[in-house]
Scaffold this motif. Structure first.
Motif, mmCIF file in Angstrom:
data_model
loop_
_atom_site.group_PDB
_atom_site.id
_atom_site.type_symbol
_atom_site.label_atom_id
_atom_site.label_comp_id
_atom_site.label_asym_id
_atom_site.label_seq_id
_atom_site.Cartn_x
_atom_site.Cartn_y
_atom_site.Cartn_z
ATOM 1 N N ALA A 13 0.817 -1.220 0.000
ATOM 2 C CA ALA A 13 0.000 0.000 0.000
ATOM 3 C C ALA A 13 0.848 1.265 0.000
ATOM 4 C CB ALA A 13 -0.924 -0.003 1.218
ATOM 5 N N GLY A 14 2.181 1.108 -0.069
ATOM 6 C CA GLY A 14 3.068 2.267 -0.132
ATOM 7 C C GLY A 14 3.392 2.892 1.204
ATOM 8 N N LYS A 15 3.184 2.146 2.305
ATOM 9 C CA LYS A 15 3.491 2.672 3.632
ATOM 10 C C LYS A 15 4.859 2.181 4.094
ATOM 11 C CE LYS A 15 -0.883 3.764 3.511
ATOM 12 N NZ LYS A 15 -1.256 5.042 2.856
ATOM 13 N N ASP A 16 5.568 3.014 4.834
ATOM 14 C CA ASP A 16 6.729 2.551 5.572
ATOM 15 C C ASP A 16 6.244 1.897 6.860
ATOM 16 O OD1 ASP A 16 8.665 3.485 3.708
ATOM 17 O OD2 ASP A 16 8.390 5.519 4.476
ATOM 18 N N VAL A 17 7.082 1.042 7.443
ATOM 19 C CA VAL A 17 6.613 0.166 8.514
ATOM 20 C C VAL A 17 7.584 0.156 9.688
ATOM 21 C CG1 VAL A 17 6.028 -2.216 9.126
ATOM 22 C CG2 VAL A 17 5.438 -1.333 6.849
ATOM 23 N N PHE A 18 7.031 0.356 10.879
ATOM 24 C CA PHE A 18 7.726 0.057 12.135
ATOM 25 C C PHE A 18 6.991 -1.147 12.704
ATOM 26 C CE2 PHE A 18 8.647 0.053 16.582
ATOM 27 C CZ PHE A 18 9.820 0.773 16.796
ATOM 28 N N VAL A 19 7.628 -2.325 12.685
ATOM 29 C CA VAL A 19 6.983 -3.541 13.157
ATOM 30 C C VAL A 19 7.700 -4.050 14.393
ATOM 31 C CG1 VAL A 19 8.333 -4.963 11.544
ATOM 32 C CG2 VAL A 19 6.197 -5.869 12.524
ATOM 33 N N GLN A 20 6.918 -4.432 15.369
ATOM 34 C CA GLN A 20 7.518 -4.897 16.609
ATOM 35 C C GLN A 20 8.162 -6.271 16.433
ATOM 36 O OE1 GLN A 20 8.715 -4.323 19.351
ATOM 37 N NE2 GLN A 20 8.018 -2.242 19.728
ATOM 38 N N LYS A 21 9.093 -6.548 17.333
ATOM 39 C CA LYS A 21 9.680 -7.878 17.390
ATOM 40 C C LYS A 21 8.732 -8.793 18.157
ATOM 41 C CE LYS A 21 10.483 -8.661 21.252
ATOM 42 N NZ LYS A 21 9.543 -8.796 22.338
ATOM 43 N N PRO A 22 8.863 -10.104 17.997
ATOM 44 C CA PRO A 22 9.678 -10.805 17.016
ATOM 45 C C PRO A 22 9.135 -10.577 15.606
ATOM 46 C CG PRO A 22 8.950 -12.270 18.794
ATOM 47 C CD PRO A 22 8.150 -11.025 18.887
ATOM 48 N N LEU A 23 10.027 -10.583 14.630
ATOM 49 C CA LEU A 23 9.649 -10.218 13.271
ATOM 50 C C LEU A 23 8.472 -11.030 12.765
ATOM 51 C CD1 LEU A 23 10.466 -8.535 10.728
ATOM 52 C CD2 LEU A 23 11.738 -10.567 10.002
ATOM 53 N N ALA A 24 8.511 -12.345 12.933
ATOM 54 C CA ALA A 24 7.479 -13.215 12.372
ATOM 55 C C ALA A 24 7.456 -14.526 13.140
ATOM 56 C CB ALA A 24 7.759 -13.470 10.887
ATOM 57 N N THR A 25 6.483 -15.363 12.813
ATOM 58 C CA THR A 25 6.360 -16.650 13.498
ATOM 59 C C THR A 25 6.984 -17.793 12.711
ATOM 60 O OG1 THR A 25 4.140 -16.852 12.550
ATOM 61 C CG2 THR A 25 4.304 -16.021 14.800
ATOM 62 N N SER A 26 7.572 -17.492 11.565
ATOM 63 C CA SER A 26 8.275 -18.525 10.800
ATOM 64 C C SER A 26 9.379 -17.881 9.972
ATOM 65 C CB SER A 26 7.315 -19.296 9.881
ATOM 66 O OG SER A 26 6.927 -18.497 8.776
ATOM 67 N N ILE A 27 10.311 -18.703 9.544
ATOM 68 C CA ILE A 27 11.423 -18.210 8.716
ATOM 69 C C ILE A 27 10.908 -17.762 7.357
ATOM 70 C CG2 ILE A 27 13.574 -18.908 7.573
ATOM 71 C CD1 ILE A 27 14.023 -20.834 9.970
ATOM 72 N N ALA A 28 9.965 -18.504 6.768
ATOM 73 C CA ALA A 28 9.434 -18.149 5.453
ATOM 74 C C ALA A 28 8.699 -16.817 5.495
ATOM 75 C CB ALA A 28 8.509 -19.252 4.949
ATOM 76 N N GLU A 29 7.979 -16.545 6.584
ATOM 77 C CA GLU A 29 7.313 -15.245 6.712
ATOM 78 C C GLU A 29 8.333 -14.110 6.726
ATOM 79 O OE1 GLU A 29 3.288 -15.693 9.346
ATOM 80 O OE2 GLU A 29 5.187 -16.064 10.363
ATOM 81 N N GLY A 30 9.423 -14.304 7.449
ATOM 82 C CA GLY A 30 10.450 -13.280 7.508
ATOM 83 C C GLY A 30 11.036 -12.997 6.139
ATOM 84 N N ARG A 31 11.297 -14.042 5.361
ATOM 85 C CA ARG A 31 11.830 -13.842 4.013
ATOM 86 C C ARG A 31 10.831 -13.074 3.150
ATOM 87 N NH1 ARG A 31 15.769 -12.279 1.967
ATOM 88 N NH2 ARG A 31 16.973 -13.747 3.236
ATOM 89 N N ALA A 32 9.537 -13.345 3.304
ATOM 90 C CA ALA A 32 8.514 -12.614 2.544
ATOM 91 C C ALA A 32 8.504 -11.138 2.925
ATOM 92 C CB ALA A 32 7.140 -13.235 2.784
ATOM 93 N N MET A 33 8.729 -10.834 4.183
ATOM 94 C CA MET A 33 8.763 -9.438 4.634
ATOM 95 C C MET A 33 9.951 -8.698 4.029
ATOM 96 S SD MET A 33 7.699 -10.228 8.583
ATOM 97 C CE MET A 33 7.531 -8.558 9.220
ATOM 98 N N ASP B 290 10.693 -14.207 21.822
ATOM 99 C CA ASP B 290 10.270 -12.945 22.417
ATOM 100 C C ASP B 290 11.465 -12.121 22.915
ATOM 101 O OD1 ASP B 290 8.095 -11.204 23.317
ATOM 102 O OD2 ASP B 290 8.705 -11.768 25.338
ATOM 103 N N TRP B 291 12.309 -12.721 23.768
ATOM 104 C CA TRP B 291 13.509 -12.045 24.250
ATOM 105 C C TRP B 291 14.754 -12.434 23.455
ATOM 106 C CZ3 TRP B 291 15.136 -8.843 28.520
ATOM 107 C CH2 TRP B 291 14.073 -8.143 29.106
ATOM 108 N N GLY B 292 14.714 -13.581 22.813
ATOM 109 C CA GLY B 292 15.809 -13.927 21.918
ATOM 110 C C GLY B 292 15.947 -12.917 20.795
ATOM 111 N N ALA B 293 14.812 -12.347 20.370
ATOM 112 C CA ALA B 293 14.842 -11.309 19.331
ATOM 113 C C ALA B 293 15.702 -10.131 19.750
ATOM 114 C CB ALA B 293 13.425 -10.836 19.028
ATOM 115 N N HIS B 294 15.806 -9.873 21.045
ATOM 116 C CA HIS B 294 16.651 -8.792 21.564
ATOM 117 C C HIS B 294 18.072 -9.268 21.848
ATOM 118 C CE1 HIS B 294 13.573 -5.763 21.982
ATOM 119 N NE2 HIS B 294 12.840 -6.512 22.786
ATOM 120 N N MET B 295 18.184 -10.321 22.661
ATOM 121 C CA MET B 295 19.486 -10.717 23.183
ATOM 122 C C MET B 295 20.338 -11.419 22.128
ATOM 123 S SD MET B 295 19.393 -9.632 26.312
ATOM 124 C CE MET B 295 18.259 -8.295 25.937
#
Length: 390
Positions: free
Chosen positions: A79-99, A200-205
């Motif tokens: 839709a042409g928007k920039d995105v600030f998305v919270q961690k964790p990025l996604a619930t699967s590796i394939a979702e992350g690659r799509a993002m 959840d915290w692994g995304a940070h540490m």
């Protein structure tokens, strides 16, 4: 609400719309965060697509449960928007690659809420790690021992609360009866929506450990743990877990425990870089360096501490960094591809735990090697009519 509070402290930021499937949350946000600063959202909606339809909205903040992150981010990019998305990025590796693919295809700024990347004392600590002052680093440890998180009592299934669009809350996740244990904060303890503390915290540490080592995907991951502290409780993800990652030149160790607060080095969270000459420890309160012990042939005594503990920085700088990237069009310090790399590592640890064996990983192809069952966890099915299409 925390993200909105920080954004509203930045000049020339206007909150044009609020979206939540829980009307009470929208009402609270309007009352407690917008009204005190003289703002009011023009749109309040349960359906995020109404916001994406607005041509005058520059960017969106996605702070939903994890299972919505990928779909909302991809659709926002489209839709042409920039995105600030919270961690964790996604619930699967394939979702992350799509993002990542969506961000690049539509030339969007996509920043992830790993705010430690913008905190000055983390930046200083990582600069020290990369300076070579610790000597060759061969062990990195990251952990979260969180006594504030403990068992959750069992609750029967029930009707959703009034003012909640539960079908929209589920979105692409499997259809299940409403249960308050799966709603709001506690969703993170169920595999349908999240990956427990390792994501959840692994995304940070873990992210900081990889940052310091300039590392990407590991060669392999092995994990042990489970619901050991609270075996009778309803949560599905492990309350106790250790993960060992193998890299060509170092090992990375993750560990977590719910209901306990005394982790390694007497800290409830942190990252330790063990070099041949010294060890650096960093957490959200500061960082410090401990020189290594003397040679084995001499008494093994710690010498005096090198660099003293440094004060922590503010989390608000992460939102400011995002706004600056919107204006300059430079990729953020927590770009979606960096977060995808970190979450791949986190997910591999959970895949190893759920399969009960070491998982070997082909980072270039983003595939598990010779293990079809483990490969099934790399992606996830979406409930109709939701589809993830870049």
């Amino acid at each position: 609400m925390g993200n909105l509070r920080n954004f509203l402290r930045i000049p020339n930021i206007q909150c044009a719309a609020l979206c939540d499937v829980d009307d009470s949350r929208m009402d609270k946000t309007q009352r407690d965060y917008l009204t005190p600063v003289g703002q009011r959202a023009e749109i309040t909606t349960r359906d995020f697509r109404r916001i994406l339809d607005r041509k005058d909205i520059d960017a969106v903040v996605i702070a939903t449960p994890d299972h919505w992150h990928a779909l909302m981010s991809v659709m926002a990019c489209q839709a042409g928007k920039d995105v600030f998305v919270q961690k964790p990025l996604a619930t699967s590796i394939a979702e992350g690659r799509a993002m990542v693919a969506a961000a690049r295809k539509y030339n969007r700024i996509v920043q992830v809420g790993t705010q430690q990347r913008s905190m000055p004392h983390f930046q200083a600590a990582i600069a020290h790690v990369k300076s070579g002052a610790l000597g060759r680093i061969r062990v990195v440890r990251a952990w979260a021992y969180l006594d504030a998180y403990a068992d959750i009592p069992a609750h029967p299934d029930s009707d959703p609360p009034a003012g909640v669009d539960y079908n929209m809350w589920l979105g692409p996740a499997p259809e299940r009866p409403f249960n308050k244990n799966r709603f709001h904060f506690n969703f993170r303890w169920f595999w349908d929506y999240a990956g427990g503390l390792a994501t959840d915290w692994g995304a940070h540490m873990i992210d900081v450990g990889l940052w310091g080592m300039d590392a990407k995907a590991p060669i392999s991951a092995a994990s042990t743990g489970g619901r050991i502290g609270y075996p009778e409780g309803p949560m599905e993800t492990p309350d106790t877990q250790q993960i060992l990652y193998r890299y060509p030149e170092f090992t990375l160790i993750w560990e977590h425990a719910l209901g306990m607060g005394r982790g390694p080095e007497g800290r409830d969270h942190g990252i330790a870089f063990h070099g041949q000459d010294a060890m650096l420890i960093v957490d959200r309160f500061g960082w410090e360096v401990h020189p290594e012990t003397d040679a084995i042939s001499r008494p093994r005594q710690f010498r005096s501490t090198g660099i003293p503990r440094r004060p922590a920085g503010s989390t608000e700088q992460h939102e400011l960094h995002f706004v600056n990237c919107l204006r300059t069009r430079k990729r953020p310090n927590s770009d979606v591809e960096m977060a995808h790399n970190t979450m791949t590592v986190c997910h591999l640890g959970n895949i190893a735990l759920r399969t009960g064996r070491e998982v070997r990983w082909n980072g270039a192809a983003e595939q598990v090697i010779d293990d079809p069952e483990a490969q099934e966890f790399v992606s996830r099915e979406y409930r109709a009519p939701w589809k993830l299409t870049v």
